[in-house]
Design a protein around this motif. Structure first.
Motif, mmCIF file in Angstrom:
data_model
loop_
_atom_site.group_PDB
_atom_site.id
_atom_site.type_symbol
_atom_site.label_atom_id
_atom_site.label_comp_id
_atom_site.label_asym_id
_atom_site.label_seq_id
_atom_site.Cartn_x
_atom_site.Cartn_y
_atom_site.Cartn_z
ATOM 1 N N MET A 69 -57.438 17.096 25.580
ATOM 2 C CA MET A 69 -57.113 18.507 25.570
ATOM 3 C C MET A 69 -57.033 19.022 26.997
ATOM 4 S SD MET A 69 -59.360 20.025 22.507
ATOM 5 C CE MET A 69 -58.726 19.789 20.885
ATOM 6 N N ALA A 70 -56.197 20.008 27.208
ATOM 7 C CA ALA A 70 -55.953 20.523 28.549
ATOM 8 C C ALA A 70 -57.194 21.151 29.170
ATOM 9 C CB ALA A 70 -54.833 21.559 28.500
ATOM 10 N N GLN A 104 -59.753 28.182 26.341
ATOM 11 C CA GLN A 104 -58.675 27.529 25.608
ATOM 12 C C GLN A 104 -57.686 28.515 24.999
ATOM 13 O OE1 GLN A 104 -60.165 25.286 22.223
ATOM 14 N NE2 GLN A 104 -62.000 26.543 22.266
ATOM 15 N N SER A 151 -51.460 22.268 26.835
ATOM 16 C CA SER A 151 -51.766 21.358 25.729
ATOM 17 C C SER A 151 -50.506 20.872 25.013
ATOM 18 C CB SER A 151 -52.724 22.021 24.736
ATOM 19 O OG SER A 151 -52.074 23.059 24.038
#
Length: 99
Positions: A1-2, A15, A24
């Motif tokens: 995940m970013a 997020q 993402s």
């Protein structure tokens, strides 16, 4: 995940931030391969900047309508904020300024 990496001050990226969410959706492994191929002989010249830095800077530049010089100043300002002494006391997730 970013947003799934550690930051120097122990916080986390938010997020829900649109830039984090956008990251993402980017197929980073494929982008990295294409980026490396585009560089030609990687044994010549200066070391290349990481693809996330290059593409992220371009996205921010275009989304905010910044010049090249303004983009550099924006990145330096953000870097200074992220590395400041007050960051370890942060308890909320970090949110990158919106575009």
């Amino acid at each position: 995940m970013a947003y799934d990496f550690s930051l120097a001050f122990g916080g986390r990226l938010n997020q829900d931030n649109r830039l984090v969410a956008m990251a993402s959706f980017i197929p980073w492994a494929e982008v990295e391969e294409a980026y490396i191929r585009s560089l030609g002989d990687t044994n010549q010249g200066n070391d290349a900047f990481p693809v996330r830095l290059v593409l992220g800077s371009l996205i921010i530049k275009e989304r905010l309508g910044l010049s090249d010089v303004e983009t550099i100043h924006y990145g330096k300002s953000l870097s200074a904020i992220l590395s400041s002494d007050c960051m370890p006391s942060m308890t909320k997730p970090l949110s990158i300024p919106p575009c």
